[in-house]
Scaffold this motif. Structure first.
Motif, mmCIF file in Angstrom:
data_model
loop_
_atom_site.group_PDB
_atom_site.id
_atom_site.type_symbol
_atom_site.label_atom_id
_atom_site.label_comp_id
_atom_site.label_asym_id
_atom_site.label_seq_id
_atom_site.Cartn_x
_atom_site.Cartn_y
_atom_site.Cartn_z
ATOM 1 N N TRP A 15 -13.570 -6.936 -11.603
ATOM 2 C CA TRP A 15 -13.873 -7.512 -10.325
ATOM 3 C C TRP A 15 -15.398 -7.385 -9.706
ATOM 4 C CZ3 TRP A 15 -11.048 -6.400 -4.864
ATOM 5 C CH2 TRP A 15 -11.525 -7.461 -3.968
ATOM 6 N N GLN B 8 -4.550 -17.465 -6.604
ATOM 7 C CA GLN B 8 -4.487 -16.657 -5.484
ATOM 8 C C GLN B 8 -3.551 -17.316 -4.219
ATOM 9 O OE1 GLN B 8 -7.605 -14.372 -4.363
ATOM 10 N NE2 GLN B 8 -8.404 -13.870 -6.353
ATOM 11 N N ASN C 96 -10.788 -10.835 -12.014
ATOM 12 C CA ASN C 96 -10.709 -11.265 -10.782
ATOM 13 C C ASN C 96 -11.729 -11.942 -10.355
ATOM 14 O OD1 ASN C 96 -8.856 -11.622 -8.985
ATOM 15 N ND2 ASN C 96 -9.867 -10.125 -7.760
ATOM 16 N N GLU C 97 -11.575 -13.153 -9.789
ATOM 17 C CA GLU C 97 -12.485 -14.022 -8.968
ATOM 18 C C GLU C 97 -14.012 -14.318 -9.788
ATOM 19 O OE1 GLU C 97 -12.777 -12.025 -5.128
ATOM 20 O OE2 GLU C 97 -10.589 -12.505 -4.940
ATOM 21 N N TRP D 144 -3.987 -8.645 5.470
ATOM 22 C CA TRP D 144 -5.287 -8.121 5.386
ATOM 23 C C TRP D 144 -6.299 -9.121 6.412
ATOM 24 C CZ3 TRP D 144 -9.271 -11.926 3.801
ATOM 25 C CH2 TRP D 144 -8.651 -12.769 3.344
ATOM 26 N N GLU E 196 -1.230 -14.455 -4.665
ATOM 27 C CA GLU E 196 -1.748 -13.661 -3.338
ATOM 28 C C GLU E 196 -1.471 -14.749 -2.188
ATOM 29 O OE1 GLU E 196 -5.475 -12.165 -3.530
ATOM 30 O OE2 GLU E 196 -5.417 -11.455 -5.568
ATOM 31 N N LYS F 99 -7.012 -0.610 -7.804
ATOM 32 C CA LYS F 99 -8.403 -1.016 -8.128
ATOM 33 C C LYS F 99 -9.464 0.128 -8.397
ATOM 34 C CE LYS F 99 -7.556 -5.174 -5.129
ATOM 35 N NZ LYS F 99 -7.804 -5.558 -3.664
ATOM 36 N N TRP G 94 0.855 -12.350 0.060
ATOM 37 C CA TRP G 94 -0.147 -11.407 0.167
ATOM 38 C C TRP G 94 0.168 -10.508 1.682
ATOM 39 C CZ3 TRP G 94 -1.694 -9.193 -3.896
ATOM 40 C CH2 TRP G 94 -2.898 -8.383 -3.942
ATOM 41 N N HIS H 105 -4.718 -18.223 -0.985
ATOM 42 C CA HIS H 105 -4.996 -17.945 0.224
ATOM 43 C C HIS H 105 -5.356 -19.329 0.900
ATOM 44 C CE1 HIS H 105 -5.137 -13.419 -0.381
ATOM 45 N NE2 HIS H 105 -5.761 -13.812 -1.278
ATOM 46 N N GLU I 167 -12.030 1.069 -6.413
ATOM 47 C CA GLU I 167 -12.580 1.348 -5.292
ATOM 48 C C GLU I 167 -11.638 2.689 -5.013
ATOM 49 O OE1 GLU I 167 -11.233 -0.329 -1.602
ATOM 50 O OE2 GLU I 167 -10.518 -1.919 -2.926
ATOM 51 N N GLU J 208 -1.663 -3.379 -3.357
ATOM 52 C CA GLU J 208 -2.931 -4.207 -2.537
ATOM 53 C C GLU J 208 -4.412 -3.879 -2.721
ATOM 54 O OE1 GLU J 208 -2.176 -4.572 1.609
ATOM 55 O OE2 GLU J 208 -3.566 -6.441 1.638
ATOM 56 N N TRP J 209 -4.513 -2.639 -2.852
ATOM 57 C CA TRP J 209 -5.832 -2.083 -3.381
ATOM 58 C C TRP J 209 -5.909 -0.709 -4.023
ATOM 59 C CZ3 TRP J 209 -8.558 2.190 -1.007
ATOM 60 C CH2 TRP J 209 -7.693 3.034 -0.172
ATOM 61 N N GLN K 21 -16.244 -4.864 -7.029
ATOM 62 C CA GLN K 21 -15.971 -3.502 -7.280
ATOM 63 C C GLN K 21 -16.918 -3.056 -8.263
ATOM 64 O OE1 GLN K 21 -12.297 -1.782 -6.323
ATOM 65 N NE2 GLN K 21 -12.479 -3.016 -4.546
ATOM 66 N N GLN L 251 0.962 -1.155 0.255
ATOM 67 C CA GLN L 251 -0.027 -0.212 -0.033
ATOM 68 C C GLN L 251 1.018 1.274 0.067
ATOM 69 O OE1 GLN L 251 -3.042 -0.077 3.047
ATOM 70 N NE2 GLN L 251 -2.996 -2.238 3.238
HETATM 71 O O1 G3I Z 1 -6.496 2.754 4.067
HETATM 72 C C1 G3I Z 1 -7.838 3.141 4.231
HETATM 73 C C2 G3I Z 1 -7.954 4.113 5.618
HETATM 74 O O2 G3I Z 1 -7.352 5.144 5.327
HETATM 75 C C3 G3I Z 1 -9.547 4.275 5.620
HETATM 76 O O3 G3I Z 1 -9.878 4.836 6.767
HETATM 77 C C4 G3I Z 1 -10.416 3.040 5.382
HETATM 78 C C5 G3I Z 1 -11.826 3.084 5.380
HETATM 79 O O4 G3I Z 1 -12.177 3.701 4.252
HETATM 80 O O5 G3I Z 1 -9.995 2.214 4.186
HETATM 81 C C6 G3I Z 1 -8.587 1.806 4.366
HETATM 82 O O6 G3I Z 1 -8.477 1.289 3.037
HETATM 83 C C7 G3I Z 1 -8.852 0.052 2.785
HETATM 84 C C8 G3I Z 1 -7.758 -0.839 2.450
HETATM 85 O O7 G3I Z 1 -7.924 -2.236 2.483
HETATM 86 C C9 G3I Z 1 -6.453 -0.990 3.445
HETATM 87 O O8 G3I Z 1 -6.663 -1.522 4.758
HETATM 88 C C10 G3I Z 1 -9.980 -0.228 1.932
HETATM 89 O O9 G3I Z 1 -11.011 0.581 2.333
HETATM 90 C C11 G3I Z 1 -9.951 -1.753 1.658
HETATM 91 O O10 G3I Z 1 -11.411 -1.850 0.686
HETATM 92 C C12 G3I Z 1 -8.892 -2.445 1.211
HETATM 93 O O11 G3I Z 1 -9.198 -3.965 1.261
HETATM 94 C C13 G3I Z 1 -8.471 -4.638 0.167
HETATM 95 C C14 G3I Z 1 -9.459 -5.663 -0.263
HETATM 96 O O12 G3I Z 1 -8.662 -6.560 -1.281
HETATM 97 C C15 G3I Z 1 -10.464 -4.809 -1.041
HETATM 98 O O13 G3I Z 1 -9.798 -3.926 -2.356
HETATM 99 C C16 G3I Z 1 -7.451 -5.309 1.336
HETATM 100 O O14 G3I Z 1 -6.318 -4.538 1.677
HETATM 101 C C17 G3I Z 1 -6.912 -6.454 0.195
HETATM 102 O O15 G3I Z 1 -5.820 -7.295 1.231
HETATM 103 C C18 G3I Z 1 -7.838 -7.527 -0.539
HETATM 104 O O16 G3I Z 1 -7.060 -8.261 -1.077
HETATM 105 C C19 G3I Z 1 -7.796 -9.208 -1.827
HETATM 106 C C20 G3I Z 1 -7.522 -9.225 -3.376
HETATM 107 O O17 G3I Z 1 -7.631 -8.216 -4.145
HETATM 108 C C21 G3I Z 1 -8.341 -10.471 -4.128
HETATM 109 N N1 G3I Z 1 -8.259 -11.558 -3.337
HETATM 110 C C22 G3I Z 1 -8.546 -11.622 -2.001
HETATM 111 C C23 G3I Z 1 -7.816 -10.510 -1.280
HETATM 112 C C24 G3I Z 1 -8.136 -10.461 0.223
HETATM 113 O O18 G3I Z 1 -9.457 -10.182 0.537
#
Ligand code: G3I
Length: 350
Positions: free
Chosen positions: A112, A233, A155-156, A318, A263, A75, A310, A235, A77, A71-72, A115, A48
């Motif tokens: 995906w 992936q 994805n997925e 995560w 991952e 994407k 991952w 996991h 989002e 990591e995100w 999203q 990140q």
């Molecule tokens: O960093 C912000 C923070 O500042 C904010 O306050 C908070 C609330 O909005 O969000 C935080 O960001 C989050 C980020 O993770 C870091 O923690 C995002 O909202 C959240 O959506 C994001 O989730 C990620 C998720 O995919 C969705 O994109 C995870 O980190 C990530 O590990 C996860 O990875 C997925 C792969 O893409 C697909 N395979 C499964 C894997 C695990 O779920």
């Protein structure tokens, strides 16, 4: 200075000696070599942008890995704003770090089910058709990061239980199958040099999901979709049956395309099997990393796209958000390599 192969021989024999005596965790011989120096293929980690502010994190990441996956922040989002505009500050930062450190960049994910930004849901058809906006997004992101090693284009796509494909905004608006074919063609046009992946999870634990994934890949290839890589992936949970990960990797390698273990992490907290002690779970965890590393390293060279974990340190995972006691990756919270690191390094030895 020991050559790469003789250094590996020293590591392998030390690990073999350690393994046959089933040492307690503290006795495991852990190589102090960079992980990427022990592999004949790219070794990746997710990241990140904010984590790069920590110099210790940045140094550990650059020392051990040769490929980075945002990591995100690459994407929808993060990129797609409510008004339909795109923001790239954080993915640009990660891409810049990769470039400055000579690391490959891998993009996840373009399309995906999970999203579906409001800007797409409430698209004003007078400004652009849904298909034009879809194509514009894929082309805009892939085009911005020209030269990336590859992308998770879709994805997925397989249903959670393996029965059929997931429903999604993309499937609903552009066709269950056609939206996937379209995404691959648009991505290819935007960067013909990138390896274009389909990616999914639980392929090692759900035979029905693996089978449906294989059938989908066959169908995409038959339809002429430029799928040029297959992601697994990986996991896993520490109580996963030995051999399941190797089976999934070998089954997917049957297509002859590059494989990305994209991952990998191994949760000990999620393990629900008969194992009770932490040492048992961590021993099982290490064996699963070794199994995955060996199965991947045993693929033909042209099919060894990359092996990605991952999360850098346990606290970065995560899974830490789900259970702060989980220890799923290769480095502990202090950034010290764990027995899982040694096991993966051993698995990477040919
Ligand atoms: O960093 C912000 C923070 O500042 C904010 O306050 C908070 C609330 O909005 O969000 C935080 O960001 C989050 C980020 O993770 C870091 O923690 C995002 O909202 C959240 O959506 C994001 O989730 C990620 C998720 O995919 C969705 O994109 C995870 O980190 C990530 O590990 C996860 O990875 C997925 C792969 O893409 C697909 N395979 C499964 C894997 C695990 O779920």
């Amino acid at each position: 200075m020991l050559g790469l192969h003789s250094r590996r021989a020293v590591i392998a024999s030390a690990l073999a000696l350690a393994a046959c005596s089933r040492p307690a965790k503290s006795q495991t011989v852990i190589p102090d070599d960079p992980l990427k120096s022990l592999a004949d293929f790219p070794v990746g980690c997710c990241v990140q942008a904010g984590q790069l502010d920590d110099p210790d994190f940045a140094a550990l990441l650059a020392r051990h890995f040769s490929q980075l996956t945002p990591e995100w922040e690459m994407k929808m989002e993060y990129i797609v704003q409510p008004d339909g505009s795109f923001q790239f500050d954080r993915p640009d930062r990660i891409a810049g770090f990769a470039r400055e450190h000579g690391l490959r960049l891998y993009g996840t994910t373009l399309i995906w089910y999970a999203q579906k930004p409001d800007a797409f849901i409430h698209l004003d058809p007078s400004r652009a058709t849904f298909g034009q906006a879809y194509d514009n997004y894929i082309a805009g992101v892939v085009g911005r990061y020209q030269g990336a090693a590859g992308w998770d284009v879709v994805n997925e796509p397989v249903a959670e239980d393996g029965n059929g494909w997931r429903q999604s905004l993309w499937a609903e608006r552009l066709g269950d199958f056609d939206h996937m074919v379209r995404a691959f063609h648009v991505a290819e046009a935007a960067d013909p040099t990138a390896t274009l992946f389909i990616n999914d999870y639980n392929l090692e634990s759900l035979p029905a999901k693996l089978s449906t994934y294989q059938r989908l890949i066959e169908k995409l290839l038959a339809a002429g979709a430029p799928v040029s890589g297959i992601g697994c992936q990986t996991h896993a949970n520490a109580d996963l049956a030995p051999g399941a990960i190797a089976h999934a990797i070998q089954a997917l390698a049957g297509f002859g395309l590059p494989i990305h273990v994209s991952e990998m992490d191994v949760s000990v907290a999620r393990a629900k099997g008969f194992l009770t002690s932490r040492v048992d779970l961590e021993t099982r965890q290490a064996r699963l990393y070794e199994e995955a590393g060996h199965a991947f390293a045993s693929l033909p060279p042209k099919q060894r796209f990359a092996f990605t974990v991952w999360g850098l340190r346990d606290k970065d995972s995560w899974l830490h958000g789900e259970n702060a006691g989980d220890t799923p990756v290769l480095f502990d919270d202090a950034g010290e390599p764990k027995p899982a690191f040694a096991a993966l390094a051993k698995g990477f030895q040919p």
